[in-house]
Design an enzyme around this catalytic site. Structure first.
Site, PDB file in Angstrom:
ATOM      1  N   ASP A 183       0.854  -1.396   0.330  1.00 42.30           N
ATOM      2  CA  ASP A 183      -0.548   0.477   0.131  1.00 42.30           C
ATOM      3  C   ASP A 183       0.672   1.471  -0.456  1.00 42.30           C
ATOM      4  O   ASP A 183       2.255   0.852  -0.041  1.00 42.30           O
ATOM      5  CB  ASP A 183      -0.920  -0.243   1.371  1.00 42.30           C
ATOM      6  CG  ASP A 183      -0.141  -0.347   2.633  1.00 42.30           C
ATOM      7  OD1 ASP A 183       1.145   0.567   3.047  1.00 42.30           O
ATOM      8  OD2 ASP A 183      -0.595   0.122   3.656  1.00 42.30           O
ATOM      9  N   GLY A 198      -0.191   6.047   3.016  1.00 41.66           N
ATOM     10  CA  GLY A 198      -1.220   6.625   2.948  1.00 41.66           C
ATOM     11  C   GLY A 198      -2.018   6.449   3.704  1.00 41.66           C
ATOM     12  O   GLY A 198      -2.687   7.848   4.983  1.00 41.66           O
ATOM     13  N   ASP A 213      -8.378  -7.522  -0.229  1.00 35.70           N
ATOM     14  CA  ASP A 213      -7.203  -7.359   1.252  1.00 35.70           C
ATOM     15  C   ASP A 213      -8.027  -7.216   2.897  1.00 35.70           C
ATOM     16  O   ASP A 213      -8.923  -6.872   2.389  1.00 35.70           O
ATOM     17  CB  ASP A 213      -5.961  -6.653   0.760  1.00 35.70           C
ATOM     18  CG  ASP A 213      -6.027  -5.365   1.111  1.00 35.70           C
ATOM     19  OD1 ASP A 213      -7.105  -4.498   0.530  1.00 35.70           O
ATOM     20  OD2 ASP A 213      -5.832  -4.811   3.110  1.00 35.70           O
ATOM     21  N   CYS A 267     -12.710 -29.731   4.932  1.00 41.16           N
ATOM     22  CA  CYS A 267     -11.487 -28.461   4.682  1.00 41.16           C
ATOM     23  C   CYS A 267      -9.977 -29.010   4.557  1.00 41.16           C
ATOM     24  O   CYS A 267     -10.012 -29.811   5.246  1.00 41.16           O
ATOM     25  CB  CYS A 267     -11.660 -27.840   5.454  1.00 41.16           C
ATOM     26  SG  CYS A 267     -10.691 -26.520   5.709  1.00 41.16           S
ATOM     27  N   HIS A 289      -6.042 -21.501   9.153  1.00 42.17           N
ATOM     28  CA  HIS A 289      -8.011 -22.454   8.460  1.00 42.17           C
ATOM     29  C   HIS A 289      -8.135 -21.025   8.056  1.00 42.17           C
ATOM     30  O   HIS A 289      -8.843 -21.343   6.852  1.00 42.17           O
ATOM     31  CB  HIS A 289      -8.390 -22.757   9.926  1.00 42.17           C
ATOM     32  CG  HIS A 289      -9.701 -22.873   9.820  1.00 42.17           C
ATOM     33  ND1 HIS A 289     -10.432 -24.359   8.561  1.00 42.17           N
ATOM     34  CD2 HIS A 289     -10.832 -22.448   9.717  1.00 42.17           C
ATOM     35  CE1 HIS A 289     -11.823 -23.621   8.441  1.00 42.17           C
ATOM     36  NE2 HIS A 289     -12.009 -22.648   9.126  1.00 42.17           N
TER      37      HIS A 289
END
Lengths: 393, 393
Positions: A89, A92, A271, A309, A340
């Site tokens: 990023d 800022g 994100d 999973c 996880h």
């Protein structure tokens, strides 16, 4: 560089070529604020949880260990031993949200470090130089993210300045990428659309930055206090004005439901610190709603967090064991929970890509949301998010 | 079950067959106090650091999550998903060192929990029942470990009681192993030699317990405040009186130098929290002495902790990165340090076994000690140990 493989409504399934590898979108970037994913997760662990892109924070790394040090160590990829694309990023957002006493001027922002209070300055050129030192795959433009309560006049003034800053970012990056000893001479720049919740400002800004031929376009200034409906409205309004042949990125968002809604509106990149932060507190995502693993009812539960999973936690450990670890304050408990949750997000993006390819995104989205909401007996906030401070890193 | 493959002086290279796999000795057991190695290390990670045997603490597991729970979950191996041999201590040492207000009687020890202060009792039968619930590969007999300052009269009285307790342990384990729903009906029992630093008591006790035909024999009550020379003297005195066809175990020891000296005196098994505890503080073992990774001189060091080391930290990460992680308080920093230190110990045991097989143990020991001492510029305590509290778990 950006190639759309399939569309389903406005939802896009694409590939994005970078110097550090090809990214399959839609994609969720895994947040490694200070060059490590919190919770004891190593870059080696990323293979097991299907991470495609890592996101690191320029502001944090600038303060500690310093971008100079990382530059001398050969850049962020080498420093943290990461062979995947990394997005940084601009710094800022952290300047505006973390730093004490800041003053915004045309040249940039004067502020004090949140670690030791010393005086700092960051403007477009400084942000580009720091990100160039880091050598990330994708650098973000330095922008102002106005508060959700800012009025139309302020936001217009701010957006115009953000546009001027973007031109300076682009020029500075061109200069830096031309220097032979730059870490990554193929560093890419994403611009950021601002305009708060004002349609006219959002659209006007989108048009202006679209003409600048950047490598990608982010929608910023969301998830800062507006309602989900306002956020979705902004996306519907602005995404059509962004270039169709470039990736789009919705910054700092969000819950699984937010991501599904945004994919439907044409977003490629996401994100959020939700999965890692919630994981560290034992809040776990499943397809039947979220669970709090320290809940007494899991004391003797010898099943994995979620049946079927394939994450490193579920393939080997039970709820009873992970609960015990968290109760005993063992780091391994947090690590398994973070693994996880990140896998849950990353795997959801795989499912989303598959669904778009098959033209079944609507059905997939409906079923996914139904499962997460309908069976969520523990906490009705799983739809809107568990932790309100999820953008602070 | 125990087969000596080679001898070099009194140093033995052997194999010990257990229901959970064959152990190559000399071996260093990796401490997982509450069913997890501190520092975010999972049982999956153990493959990468050459761990052969895990040691867990009966006292801690009895208090949390409770041995009943672990029994219902199928035993410790299943609970923590560990497919390697596990040794459990008796709980006695922790009762004597951690618990508040304890009273020793013929039947056992009355004490208060160090977690919530509630009243508890543990005697030989209770210790065996708890360890049977855990289903460890090797259970340790319940003994008293007298203080290093105890006089001859007290130690004699204590050792005699420990002998009576050992008979009760053996009887109780025989009873438990005969019960069909016992987790591990082939659980083995190691007896513990006591006698403080009194040769006559040590030898007398060794003779008595040797006659009891146990699966292995530990030397206990050392590393509790006596000098290293006293410890080595006790080993020289007592090991010849323990059965040669059974493994020997020096409890809670110690530094690399301690281990080399004890192997030379015929010891097979070791355990110590040094490597994991020191690792969590950034104190790292190398063949050229120990280093403190947060030292400023490693700020820009782009080499691994130790060149050529095959541990998961050294194979991928630099000192500069690990230092940054520790300075930033990132769990990953601790985890990498713990992995390195455990690998250092485990790998040293591999080197020791190779050296004994080749009849070169003396040369190996001399070179290893020379490297660790001679080049240790940072801290002269690496020979005698960095942390004095290393037996408390």
């Amino acid at each position: 560089m950006y190639k759309i493989l399939a569309k389903d409504g406005s939802a896009k399934r694409a590939e994005f070529e970078t110097v550090h590898g090809r990214i399959q979108t839609p994609v969720f970037m895994n947040v490694a604020t200070v060059a490590a994913i919190k919770g004891g997760v190593s870059t080696e662990d990323l293979e097991g949880i299907d991470t495609q892109v890592v996101l690191s924070n320029t502001y944090h790394l600038h303060l500690r260990p310093g971008d100079d040090l990382i530059y001398r160590m050969g850049g962020l990829h080498k420093f943290m031993s990461c062979n995947k694309p990394i997005l940084t990023d601009s710094g800022g957002f952290q300047v505006f949200s973390l730093a004490k006493t800041r003053k915004i001027k045309e040249e940039g922002v004067y502020f004090h470090s949140h670690i030791d209070g010393h005086k700092l300055f960051m403007g477009p050129e400084e942000s580009m130089r720091i990100q160039s030192h880091l050598g990330s795959t994708i650098a973000m433009a330095f922008d102002e993210c106005p508060s959700a309560n800012a009025d139309h006049d302020y936001v217009k003034m701010s957006v115009d300045r953000t546009t001027r800053w973007l031109r300076r970012c682009k020029d500075e990056m061109a200069r830096l990428n031309a220097i032979p000893y730059t870490v990554n001479q193929k560093q890419m720049l994403f611009g950021i659309n601002q305009g708060a919740i004002f349609d006219d400002l959002r659209i006007e800004h989108a048009k202006v930055i679209s003409d600048m031929d950047l490598d990608g376009y982010a929608v910023g200034g969301l998830a800062v206090g507006e309602t989900h409906e306002e956020m979705y409205h902004v996306l519907e309004t602005v995404v059509p004005y962004l270039p169709q042949d470039k990736p789009t990125y919705l910054m700092g968002v969000g819950t699984p439901a937010n991501i599904l809604e945004a994919v439907e509106r044409g977003i490629d990149f996401f994100d959020c610190v939700y999965p890692s932060r919630n994981g560290r507190h034992g809040h776990l995502y499943t397809n039947r709603g979220h669970i709090n693993i320290v809940n007494a009812k899991y004391e003797m539960d010898d099943t994995p967090i979620e049946e079927g999973c394939q994450c490193p936690a579920c393939r080997r450990y039970t709820k009873a064991y992970i609960r015990h670890l968290l109760k005993a304050g063992e780091m391994l408990g947090m690590r398994l929970c973070v693994l996880h949750n990140l896998y849950f997000y990353n795997h959801m993006m795989t499912e989303i890509r598959d669904a778009i390819e098959k033209g079944e995104f609507q059905t997939y989205k409906k079923n996914k949301l139904y499962g997460m909401l309908e069976f969520d007996s523990e906490n009705s906030t799983s739809y809107t998010g568990i932790d309100k401070n999820w953008r602070k890193g």
